[in-house]
Scaffold this motif. Structure first.
Motif, PDB file in Angstrom:
ATOM      1  N   TYR A  48      -6.601   6.063  10.943  1.00 57.67           N
ATOM      2  CA  TYR A  48      -8.173   6.850  10.905  1.00 57.67           C
ATOM      3  C   TYR A  48      -8.734   6.900  12.016  1.00 57.67           C
ATOM      4  CZ  TYR A  48     -12.851   7.431   9.480  1.00 57.67           C
ATOM      5  OH  TYR A  48     -14.276   7.737   9.406  1.00 57.67           O
ATOM      6  N   ASP A  73     -17.470  24.014   3.835  1.00 56.87           N
ATOM      7  CA  ASP A  73     -16.566  23.118   3.341  1.00 56.87           C
ATOM      8  C   ASP A  73     -15.510  23.503   2.448  1.00 56.87           C
ATOM      9  OD1 ASP A  73     -18.039  19.867   2.866  1.00 56.87           O
ATOM     10  OD2 ASP A  73     -16.364  20.492   1.562  1.00 56.87           O
ATOM     11  N   LEU A  74     -14.753  22.490   2.212  1.00 58.71           N
ATOM     12  CA  LEU A  74     -13.575  22.831   1.751  1.00 58.71           C
ATOM     13  C   LEU A  74     -13.945  22.047  -0.020  1.00 58.71           C
ATOM     14  CD1 LEU A  74     -10.459  23.245   1.661  1.00 58.71           C
ATOM     15  CD2 LEU A  74     -10.126  20.853   2.577  1.00 58.71           C
ATOM     16  N   MET A 132     -18.370  17.343  10.397  1.00 64.49           N
ATOM     17  CA  MET A 132     -18.298  16.084   9.797  1.00 64.49           C
ATOM     18  C   MET A 132     -16.621  16.026   8.950  1.00 64.49           C
ATOM     19  SD  MET A 132     -22.013  16.095   8.519  1.00 64.49           S
ATOM     20  CE  MET A 132     -22.314  14.304   8.534  1.00 64.49           C
ATOM     21  N   ASP A 181     -11.262  25.860   4.845  1.00 64.65           N
ATOM     22  CA  ASP A 181     -10.628  25.000   5.569  1.00 64.65           C
ATOM     23  C   ASP A 181     -10.804  25.111   6.952  1.00 64.65           C
ATOM     24  OD1 ASP A 181      -8.851  23.092   6.940  1.00 64.65           O
ATOM     25  OD2 ASP A 181      -7.934  22.903   4.908  1.00 64.65           O
ATOM     26  N   VAL A 182     -11.378  24.225   7.763  1.00 65.71           N
ATOM     27  CA  VAL A 182     -11.539  24.254   9.238  1.00 65.71           C
ATOM     28  C   VAL A 182     -10.298  24.511  10.092  1.00 65.71           C
ATOM     29  CG1 VAL A 182     -13.613  23.303   9.675  1.00 65.71           C
ATOM     30  CG2 VAL A 182     -11.682  21.822   9.738  1.00 65.71           C
ATOM     31  N   TYR A 205     -20.628  13.713   1.445  1.00 64.00           N
ATOM     32  CA  TYR A 205     -21.674  12.732   1.016  1.00 64.00           C
ATOM     33  C   TYR A 205     -22.870  12.683   2.252  1.00 64.00           C
ATOM     34  CZ  TYR A 205     -23.569   7.864   1.310  1.00 64.00           C
ATOM     35  OH  TYR A 205     -24.312   6.560   1.392  1.00 64.00           O
ATOM     36  N   ILE A 206     -22.458  12.358   3.487  1.00 68.95           N
ATOM     37  CA  ILE A 206     -23.349  12.360   4.467  1.00 68.95           C
ATOM     38  C   ILE A 206     -23.692  13.566   4.731  1.00 68.95           C
ATOM     39  CG2 ILE A 206     -23.807  11.588   6.988  1.00 68.95           C
ATOM     40  CD1 ILE A 206     -21.325   9.553   6.260  1.00 68.95           C
ATOM     41  N   ALA A 224     -13.477  19.338  -1.021  1.00 70.61           N
ATOM     42  CA  ALA A 224     -12.560  18.454  -1.571  1.00 70.61           C
ATOM     43  C   ALA A 224     -13.226  17.265  -2.085  1.00 70.61           C
ATOM     44  CB  ALA A 224     -11.733  17.953  -0.507  1.00 70.61           C
ATOM     45  N   ASN A 234      -5.715  16.629   9.430  1.00 69.71           N
ATOM     46  CA  ASN A 234      -6.937  17.011   9.244  1.00 69.71           C
ATOM     47  C   ASN A 234      -8.039  16.798  10.287  1.00 69.71           C
ATOM     48  OD1 ASN A 234      -9.012  18.712   7.657  1.00 69.71           O
ATOM     49  ND2 ASN A 234      -9.302  16.757   6.489  1.00 69.71           N
ATOM     50  N   LYS A 240     -10.174   9.628  14.957  1.00 67.58           N
ATOM     51  CA  LYS A 240     -11.368   9.823  15.516  1.00 67.58           C
ATOM     52  C   LYS A 240     -11.625   9.389  16.885  1.00 67.58           C
ATOM     53  CE  LYS A 240     -13.689  11.002  11.394  1.00 67.58           C
ATOM     54  NZ  LYS A 240     -14.628  11.915  11.432  1.00 67.58           N
TER      55      LYS A 240
HETATM   56  P1  NAD Z   1     -17.099  13.167   2.384  1.00 67.66           P
HETATM   57  O1  NAD Z   1     -15.621  13.113   2.155  1.00 67.66           O
HETATM   58  O2  NAD Z   1     -17.906  12.885   1.427  1.00 67.66           O
HETATM   59  O3  NAD Z   1     -17.515  14.479   3.017  1.00 67.66           O
HETATM   60  C1  NAD Z   1     -16.407  15.057   4.066  1.00 67.66           C
HETATM   61  C2  NAD Z   1     -16.613  16.454   3.637  1.00 67.66           C
HETATM   62  O4  NAD Z   1     -15.545  17.369   4.621  1.00 67.66           O
HETATM   63  C3  NAD Z   1     -16.170  16.771   2.108  1.00 67.66           C
HETATM   64  O5  NAD Z   1     -17.027  17.526   1.708  1.00 67.66           O
HETATM   65  C4  NAD Z   1     -14.921  17.499   2.372  1.00 67.66           C
HETATM   66  O6  NAD Z   1     -14.480  18.766   1.549  1.00 67.66           O
HETATM   67  C5  NAD Z   1     -15.162  18.069   3.801  1.00 67.66           C
HETATM   68  N1  NAD Z   1     -13.688  18.448   4.326  1.00 67.66           N
HETATM   69  C6  NAD Z   1     -12.766  17.668   4.756  1.00 67.66           C
HETATM   70  N2  NAD Z   1     -11.708  18.266   5.217  1.00 67.66           N
HETATM   71  C7  NAD Z   1     -12.219  19.417   5.506  1.00 67.66           C
HETATM   72  C8  NAD Z   1     -11.419  20.533   6.147  1.00 67.66           C
HETATM   73  N3  NAD Z   1     -10.291  20.565   6.634  1.00 67.66           N
HETATM   74  N4  NAD Z   1     -11.913  21.789   6.240  1.00 67.66           N
HETATM   75  C9  NAD Z   1     -13.464  21.882   5.462  1.00 67.66           C
HETATM   76  N5  NAD Z   1     -14.025  20.992   4.743  1.00 67.66           N
HETATM   77  C10 NAD Z   1     -13.309  19.682   4.746  1.00 67.66           C
HETATM   78  O7  NAD Z   1     -17.231  12.087   3.666  1.00 67.66           O
HETATM   79  P2  NAD Z   1     -18.593  11.596   4.168  1.00 67.66           P
HETATM   80  O8  NAD Z   1     -18.659   9.958   3.854  1.00 67.66           O
HETATM   81  O9  NAD Z   1     -19.590  12.160   4.062  1.00 67.66           O
HETATM   82  O10 NAD Z   1     -18.057  11.556   5.766  1.00 67.66           O
HETATM   83  C11 NAD Z   1     -18.386  12.455   6.612  1.00 67.66           C
HETATM   84  C12 NAD Z   1     -17.951  12.105   7.915  1.00 67.66           C
HETATM   85  O11 NAD Z   1     -18.421  10.864   8.357  1.00 67.66           O
HETATM   86  C13 NAD Z   1     -16.441  12.084   8.014  1.00 67.66           C
HETATM   87  O12 NAD Z   1     -15.946  12.700   9.129  1.00 67.66           O
HETATM   88  C14 NAD Z   1     -16.218  10.677   8.142  1.00 67.66           C
HETATM   89  O13 NAD Z   1     -14.617  10.399   8.906  1.00 67.66           O
HETATM   90  C15 NAD Z   1     -17.433  10.181   8.955  1.00 67.66           C
HETATM   91  N6  NAD Z   1     -17.742   8.822   8.663  1.00 67.66           N
HETATM   92  C16 NAD Z   1     -18.109   8.137   7.321  1.00 67.66           C
HETATM   93  C17 NAD Z   1     -18.343   6.977   7.281  1.00 67.66           C
HETATM   94  C18 NAD Z   1     -18.742   6.415   5.797  1.00 67.66           C
HETATM   95  O14 NAD Z   1     -19.182   5.246   5.733  1.00 67.66           O
HETATM   96  N7  NAD Z   1     -18.797   7.239   4.727  1.00 67.66           N
HETATM   97  C19 NAD Z   1     -18.554   5.988   8.238  1.00 67.66           C
HETATM   98  C20 NAD Z   1     -18.088   6.570   9.579  1.00 67.66           C
HETATM   99  C21 NAD Z   1     -17.752   7.823   9.745  1.00 67.66           C
END
Ligand code: NAD
Ligand code: UDP
Length: 332
Positions: free
Chosen positions: A144, A32-33, A76, A54-55, A11-12, A35, A95, A148
């Motif tokens: 969680y 990216d995975l 991310m 996968d990282v 997403y982000i 997932a 993870n 972090k």
């Molecule tokens: P998201 O799940 O949409 O994106 C995370 C991406 O990382 C996914 O595409 C997933 O496939 C990939 N991923 C996860 N584990 C992986 C691995 N081991 N190897 C390769 N790819 C992997 O989540 P998001 O909302 O976009 O969040 C992104 C980051 O921001 C995360 O680290 C999250 O902790 C942090 N965050 C998000 C929020 C929020 O409100 N969404 C708030 C604070 C922090």
């Protein structure tokens, strides 16, 4: 710089990648995975190389670093549901902590010295005062948040030891979608408030549950600082600039210093969508601090961050545009 965006299909991440591509400042590679999107990749910017893996997989990371030789990493990748982390802490440490460890090991091995890390408000727990400044006490209230915080500490230790400098961007509540309406928030299963409320407006759910109405807040429901995903994205480009100019490891809170309660968010969604959005009162969700509101002043003064989406209605309008055009996420 060549920047490896780990988690860039999420997403982000997809919004960060779009801002990077449009600003043309850096070359981007996404790792990216897939997932979060169950293998879907139609939302990844055209022309951006994608490495699917996968990282935590050392051989895969070794190959990606050897082939692309990134100058910097935006990391991310994570699992990010607070309640799930309470039920499955080991999966989260695996993870979020082991994943970060592997990324840092690959950076060390390949002389890559700059990392922008996706951190979170969740590492503060229940704050002693608000708005929360970056140096406030860290007291996570969920696995969680623990993961972090651990990852931040690991990155901090790499500056003196290996010369790897990092910027921790602690997002408060990321929300909204790109103004073009073609990329947005599609976690599956979804746990975040705004997309769940909009699913009610779309007729995909009967009601929204309000988790906890007995908090010490003005209307009894939790208060959060909702930040638009495009405003978060620009902070990543500014963080890369900061590191490129030699900036030291540091942490920044990204929020608008303006909090909205769960009830206020639901009411704003009613205004934007014109739907009555029934809400039912439910017990508290584990691991939820009552109020999380950020001071973004340090990000503004040091990184030059200037958030543009300054009302909750503006943010929800962008999310609604995406949800209406993508009722099944990227599956349609
Ligand atoms: P998201 O799940 O949409 O994106 C995370 C991406 O990382 C996914 O595409 C997933 O496939 C990939 N991923 C996860 N584990 C992986 C691995 N081991 N190897 C390769 N790819 C992997 O989540 P998001 O909302 O976009 O969040 C992104 C980051 O921001 C995360 O680290 C999250 O902790 C942090 N965050 C998000 C929020 C929020 O409100 N969404 C708030 C604070 C922090
Ligand atoms: N929330 C809620 N009902 C839901 C989902 C979330 O009341 O169906 C509440 C949640 O308890 C928290 C706030 O909305 O107080 C924001 O939750 P979200 O999961 O969106 O983000 P978080 O604050 O956990 O990062």
């Amino acid at each position: 710089m060549k920047v490896l965006v780990c988690g860039g299909a999420g997403y982000i991440g997809s919004h960060v990648v779009r801002e990077m591509v449009r600003s043309s400042q850096h070359k981007v590679v996404v790792l990216d995975l897939l997932a979060a999107t169950h293998g879907h990749k139609s939302h990844i910017e055209t022309g951006v190389p994608l490495e699917v893996g996968d990282v935590r997989d050392e051989a895969f990371l070794e190959r990606v670093f050897s082939e692309h030789k990134p100058d910097a990493v935006i990391h991310m990748c994570a699992w990010l549901s607070v309640p799930e982390s309470v039920r499955e802490p080991l999966a989260y440490f695996d993870n979020n902590v082991v994943g970060t460890l592997r990324v840092l090991q690959a950076m060390k091995n390949h002389g890559c010295k700059q990392i922008v890390f996706s951190s979170t408000a969740a590492l503060f727990g229940t704050p002693e005062s608000t708005p929360i400044k970056p140096d406030a006490r860290k007291a996570p209230e969920s696995p969680y948040g623990d993961t972090k915080f651990a990852a931040e500490l690991m990155i901090n230790a790499c500056e003196t030891a290996y010369g790897i400098r990092g910027v921790h961007l602690r997002y408060f509540n990321a929300c909204g979608a790109h103004v073009d309406g073609d990329i947005g928030e599609t976690h599956d299963p979804e746990t975040h408030l705004i997309p769940l409320v909009l699913q009610v407006a779309l007729g995909q759910r009967d009601h929204i549950k309000i988790f906890g109405t007995d908090y010490a807040t003005p209307d009894g429901t939790c208060v959060r600082d909702y930040v638009h995903v495009t405003d978060l994205s620009t902070a990543h480009i500014q963080a890369l600039d900061y590191l490129e100019k030699g900036g030291k490891t540091d942490a920044f809170n990204l929020g608008l210093a303006d909090g909205f309660s769960v009830k206020e968010v639901i009411e704003s969604c009613r205004k934007v969508t014109g739907h009555p959005i029934p809400a039912v009162l439910a017990p508290r969700r584990e691991g939820d601090p009552p109020i999380l509101v950020a001071s973004g002043e340090k990000a503004k003064s040091i990184l030059g961050w200037k958030p543009q989406f300054d009302t909750i209605e503006k943010i929800i309008e962008t999310a609604w545009k995406f949800h209406v055009s993508h009722p099944k996420g990227y599956k349609c």
